[in-house]
Design a protein around this motif. Structure first.
Motif, PDB file in Angstrom:
ATOM      1  N   ILE A 285      -6.919  17.092   4.005  1.00 46.58           N
ATOM      2  CA  ILE A 285      -7.127  16.849   5.436  1.00 46.58           C
ATOM      3  C   ILE A 285      -5.987  17.476   6.242  1.00 46.58           C
ATOM      4  CG2 ILE A 285      -7.280  15.035   7.226  1.00 46.58           C
ATOM      5  CD1 ILE A 285      -9.696  15.040   5.393  1.00 46.58           C
ATOM      6  N   GLN A 286      -4.807  17.497   5.636  1.00 43.77           N
ATOM      7  CA  GLN A 286      -3.608  17.974   6.332  1.00 43.77           C
ATOM      8  C   GLN A 286      -3.796  19.380   6.911  1.00 43.77           C
ATOM      9  OE1 GLN A 286      -0.319  17.065   3.803  1.00 43.77           O
ATOM     10  NE2 GLN A 286       1.151  17.083   5.470  1.00 43.77           N
ATOM     11  N   SER A 287      -4.394  20.277   6.143  1.00 41.35           N
ATOM     12  CA  SER A 287      -4.524  21.663   6.592  1.00 41.35           C
ATOM     13  C   SER A 287      -5.563  21.834   7.703  1.00 41.35           C
ATOM     14  CB  SER A 287      -4.860  22.576   5.413  1.00 41.35           C
ATOM     15  OG  SER A 287      -6.077  22.155   4.819  1.00 41.35           O
ATOM     16  N   VAL A 288      -6.461  20.864   7.863  1.00 42.85           N
ATOM     17  CA  VAL A 288      -7.503  20.939   8.902  1.00 42.85           C
ATOM     18  C   VAL A 288      -7.368  19.766   9.879  1.00 42.85           C
ATOM     19  CG1 VAL A 288      -9.137  22.250   7.475  1.00 42.85           C
ATOM     20  CG2 VAL A 288      -9.153  19.735   7.392  1.00 42.85           C
ATOM     21  N   TYR A 289      -6.154  19.197   9.922  1.00 41.93           N
ATOM     22  CA  TYR A 289      -5.931  17.956  10.667  1.00 41.93           C
ATOM     23  C   TYR A 289      -6.383  17.997  12.133  1.00 41.93           C
ATOM     24  CZ  TYR A 289      -3.706  13.685  12.267  1.00 41.93           C
ATOM     25  OH  TYR A 289      -3.473  12.456  12.809  1.00 41.93           O
ATOM     26  N   PRO A 290      -5.993  19.020  12.909  1.00 43.94           N
ATOM     27  CA  PRO A 290      -6.426  19.008  14.319  1.00 43.94           C
ATOM     28  C   PRO A 290      -7.950  18.948  14.464  1.00 43.94           C
ATOM     29  CG  PRO A 290      -4.714  20.657  13.983  1.00 43.94           C
ATOM     30  CD  PRO A 290      -5.125  20.165  12.614  1.00 43.94           C
ATOM     31  N   GLN A 291      -8.669  19.752  13.670  1.00 39.31           N
ATOM     32  CA  GLN A 291     -10.134  19.756  13.743  1.00 39.31           C
ATOM     33  C   GLN A 291     -10.702  18.413  13.273  1.00 39.31           C
ATOM     34  OE1 GLN A 291      -8.085  22.042  12.182  1.00 39.31           O
ATOM     35  NE2 GLN A 291      -9.224  23.912  11.774  1.00 39.31           N
ATOM     36  N   PHE A 292     -10.122  17.861  12.213  1.00 35.28           N
ATOM     37  CA  PHE A 292     -10.583  16.578  11.682  1.00 35.28           C
ATOM     38  C   PHE A 292     -10.457  15.493  12.753  1.00 35.28           C
ATOM     39  CE2 PHE A 292      -9.817  12.539   9.387  1.00 35.28           C
ATOM     40  CZ  PHE A 292     -10.982  12.472   8.625  1.00 35.28           C
ATOM     41  N   MET A 293      -9.308  15.456  13.436  1.00 37.25           N
ATOM     42  CA  MET A 293      -9.093  14.422  14.445  1.00 37.25           C
ATOM     43  C   MET A 293     -10.001  14.609  15.665  1.00 37.25           C
ATOM     44  SD  MET A 293      -7.272  12.285  12.936  1.00 37.25           S
ATOM     45  CE  MET A 293      -6.793  11.105  14.195  1.00 37.25           C
TER      46      MET A 293
ATOM     47  N   PHE B 114       0.827  -1.199   0.000  1.00 34.55           N
ATOM     48  CA  PHE B 114       0.000   0.000   0.000  1.00 34.55           C
ATOM     49  C   PHE B 114       0.867   1.257   0.000  1.00 34.55           C
ATOM     50  CE2 PHE B 114      -1.857   3.477   2.447  1.00 34.55           C
ATOM     51  CZ  PHE B 114      -2.966   3.763   1.675  1.00 34.55           C
ATOM     52  N   PHE B 115       1.852   1.313   0.916  1.00 35.70           N
ATOM     53  CA  PHE B 115       2.689   2.511   1.012  1.00 35.70           C
ATOM     54  C   PHE B 115       3.563   2.708  -0.230  1.00 35.70           C
ATOM     55  CE2 PHE B 115       1.735   2.452   5.626  1.00 35.70           C
ATOM     56  CZ  PHE B 115       1.260   3.748   5.698  1.00 35.70           C
ATOM     57  N   GLU B 116       4.019   1.613  -0.830  1.00 34.78           N
ATOM     58  CA  GLU B 116       4.783   1.745  -2.080  1.00 34.78           C
ATOM     59  C   GLU B 116       3.908   2.340  -3.178  1.00 34.78           C
ATOM     60  OE1 GLU B 116       6.362  -2.179  -2.834  1.00 34.78           O
ATOM     61  OE2 GLU B 116       7.838  -1.992  -1.209  1.00 34.78           O
ATOM     62  N   GLN B 117       2.671   1.855  -3.280  1.00 38.68           N
ATOM     63  CA  GLN B 117       1.736   2.382  -4.272  1.00 38.68           C
ATOM     64  C   GLN B 117       1.396   3.845  -3.981  1.00 38.68           C
ATOM     65  OE1 GLN B 117       0.386   0.847  -7.064  1.00 38.68           O
ATOM     66  NE2 GLN B 117       1.896  -0.739  -6.642  1.00 38.68           N
ATOM     67  N   LEU B 118       1.139   4.147  -2.713  1.00 41.97           N
ATOM     68  CA  LEU B 118       0.798   5.511  -2.317  1.00 41.97           C
ATOM     69  C   LEU B 118       1.930   6.470  -2.670  1.00 41.97           C
ATOM     70  CD1 LEU B 118      -1.290   7.362  -0.912  1.00 41.97           C
ATOM     71  CD2 LEU B 118      -0.114   6.879   1.249  1.00 41.97           C
ATOM     72  N   GLU B 119       3.169   6.070  -2.382  1.00 44.29           N
ATOM     73  CA  GLU B 119       4.302   6.950  -2.684  1.00 44.29           C
ATOM     74  C   GLU B 119       4.467   7.120  -4.197  1.00 44.29           C
ATOM     75  OE1 GLU B 119       9.077   7.461  -1.937  1.00 44.29           O
ATOM     76  OE2 GLU B 119       7.919   6.300  -0.478  1.00 44.29           O
ATOM     77  N   LYS B 120       4.263   6.053  -4.937  1.00 41.73           N
ATOM     78  CA  LYS B 120       4.372   6.114  -6.396  1.00 41.73           C
ATOM     79  C   LYS B 120       3.318   7.074  -6.972  1.00 41.73           C
ATOM     80  CE  LYS B 120       5.061   2.068  -8.219  1.00 41.73           C
ATOM     81  NZ  LYS B 120       4.710   0.714  -8.715  1.00 41.73           N
ATOM     82  N   ASN B 121       2.129   7.077  -6.372  1.00 41.49           N
ATOM     83  CA  ASN B 121       1.012   7.879  -6.883  1.00 41.49           C
ATOM     84  C   ASN B 121       0.937   9.290  -6.310  1.00 41.49           C
ATOM     85  OD1 ASN B 121      -0.052   5.802  -8.544  1.00 41.49           O
ATOM     86  ND2 ASN B 121      -0.943   4.848  -6.734  1.00 41.49           N
ATOM     87  N   THR B 122       1.601   9.521  -5.180  1.00 39.18           N
ATOM     88  CA  THR B 122       1.524  10.848  -4.544  1.00 39.18           C
ATOM     89  C   THR B 122       2.931  11.360  -4.266  1.00 39.18           C
ATOM     90  OG1 THR B 122       1.274   9.900  -2.309  1.00 39.18           O
ATOM     91  CG2 THR B 122      -0.760  10.370  -3.526  1.00 39.18           C
ATOM     92  N   SER B 123       3.334  11.388  -3.000  1.00 40.96           N
ATOM     93  CA  SER B 123       4.658  11.900  -2.634  1.00 40.96           C
ATOM     94  C   SER B 123       5.076  11.347  -1.281  1.00 40.96           C
ATOM     95  CB  SER B 123       4.609  13.431  -2.547  1.00 40.96           C
ATOM     96  OG  SER B 123       3.804  13.810  -1.441  1.00 40.96           O
ATOM     97  N   LYS B 124       6.352  11.545  -0.963  1.00 40.10           N
ATOM     98  CA  LYS B 124       6.861  11.128   0.351  1.00 40.10           C
ATOM     99  C   LYS B 124       6.128  11.890   1.466  1.00 40.10           C
ATOM    100  CE  LYS B 124      11.677   9.801  -0.770  1.00 40.10           C
ATOM    101  NZ  LYS B 124      11.338   8.402  -1.015  1.00 40.10           N
ATOM    102  N   ASP B 125       5.776  13.150   1.210  1.00 42.37           N
ATOM    103  CA  ASP B 125       5.059  13.945   2.215  1.00 42.37           C
ATOM    104  C   ASP B 125       3.701  13.327   2.543  1.00 42.37           C
ATOM    105  OD1 ASP B 125       7.132  15.747   2.348  1.00 42.37           O
ATOM    106  OD2 ASP B 125       6.147  17.278   1.105  1.00 42.37           O
ATOM    107  N   ILE B 126       2.988  12.873   1.523  1.00 44.37           N
ATOM    108  CA  ILE B 126       1.670  12.254   1.741  1.00 44.37           C
ATOM    109  C   ILE B 126       1.842  10.943   2.513  1.00 44.37           C
ATOM    110  CG2 ILE B 126      -0.351  11.205   0.619  1.00 44.37           C
ATOM    111  CD1 ILE B 126      -0.312  14.289   0.499  1.00 44.37           C
ATOM    112  N   VAL B 127       2.871  10.172   2.176  1.00 46.32           N
ATOM    113  CA  VAL B 127       3.138   8.924   2.900  1.00 46.32           C
ATOM    114  C   VAL B 127       3.432   9.225   4.369  1.00 46.32           C
ATOM    115  CG1 VAL B 127       4.743   6.972   3.113  1.00 46.32           C
ATOM    116  CG2 VAL B 127       3.863   7.631   0.853  1.00 46.32           C
ATOM    117  N   ALA B 128       4.263  10.221   4.625  1.00 45.70           N
ATOM    118  CA  ALA B 128       4.606  10.589   6.006  1.00 45.70           C
ATOM    119  C   ALA B 128       3.360  11.049   6.764  1.00 45.70           C
ATOM    120  CB  ALA B 128       5.674  11.683   6.016  1.00 45.70           C
ATOM    121  N   PHE B 129       2.544  11.881   6.123  1.00 47.15           N
ATOM    122  CA  PHE B 129       1.315  12.356   6.764  1.00 47.15           C
ATOM    123  C   PHE B 129       0.363  11.191   7.035  1.00 47.15           C
ATOM    124  CE2 PHE B 129      -3.118  13.841   6.325  1.00 47.15           C
ATOM    125  CZ  PHE B 129      -3.189  14.558   7.506  1.00 47.15           C
ATOM    126  N   THR B 130       0.240  10.282   6.085  1.00 49.25           N
ATOM    127  CA  THR B 130      -0.640   9.122   6.253  1.00 49.25           C
ATOM    128  C   THR B 130      -0.160   8.259   7.422  1.00 49.25           C
ATOM    129  OG1 THR B 130      -1.216   9.174   3.907  1.00 49.25           O
ATOM    130  CG2 THR B 130      -1.678   7.128   5.079  1.00 49.25           C
TER     131      THR B 130
END
Length: 157
Positions: free
Chosen positions: A127-135, A13-29
């Motif tokens: 979600i990243q920009s509203v993360y505290p409220q989302f959680m 999953f993480f390999e696919q996610l990184e391939k399709n998005t970025s290292k930043d999205i993987v780290a945030f996920t």
């Protein structure tokens, strides 16, 4: 934080996610997953998606879908309507969660007919920009489900 030990499916999953998005999205996920696990949520790994679920508090084995993240970096609400019916949880809880979370995310609204989901998938980075409220909303949603289940007591069985 220590990295979670990955299953083969999680690694895929993480390999696919990184391939399709970025290292930043993987780290945030990864950060999102760790926070969810600290709340008692469990991850259901598939090759193409990750389901974030709440084990039903009474121990029936049912897992209530909270949200899903797919390998393309999209996030969407879990299809928990059937789980709610099975567990006799009022739909109002998921309707409110869908409406409240949709209001946080630019360009997303509660679905007009299927009020338990959004009208479209959101990007994880939205979600990243509203993360505290989302959680906070995720935590309230889980608490509401647990309170509802506890208030039903054992009398139903």
């Amino acid at each position: 934080r220590a990295a979670a030990r990955l299953t083969i499916t999680a690694q895929d999953f993480f390999e696919q996610l990184e391939k399709n998005t970025s290292k930043d999205i993987v780290a945030f996920t990864n950060h999102l997953i760790q926070d969810c696990q600290e709340m008692g949520l469990v991850m259901e790994w598939n090759v193409s998606s990750l389901g974030v679920k709440l084990p039903e508090p009474k121990g029936s084995g049912t897992r209530i879908s909270i949200f899903t993240i797919d390998k393309y970096g999209f996030i969407y609400l879990g299809y928990s309507k059937g789980q709610f019916q099975k567990l006799n949880i009022p739909n109002e809880l998921i309707y409110r969660f869908a409406a409240d979370t949709a209001a946080l995310i630019p360009g997303v609204q509660q679905h007009p007919e299927n009020k338990y989901v959004w009208d479209k998938y959101a990007l994880v980075n939205n979600i990243q920009s509203v993360y505290p409220q989302f959680m906070v909303m995720v935590k309230e949603y889980i608490d509401n489900i647990q309170k509802t289940m506890e208030s039903k007591g054992v009398s139903e069985f």
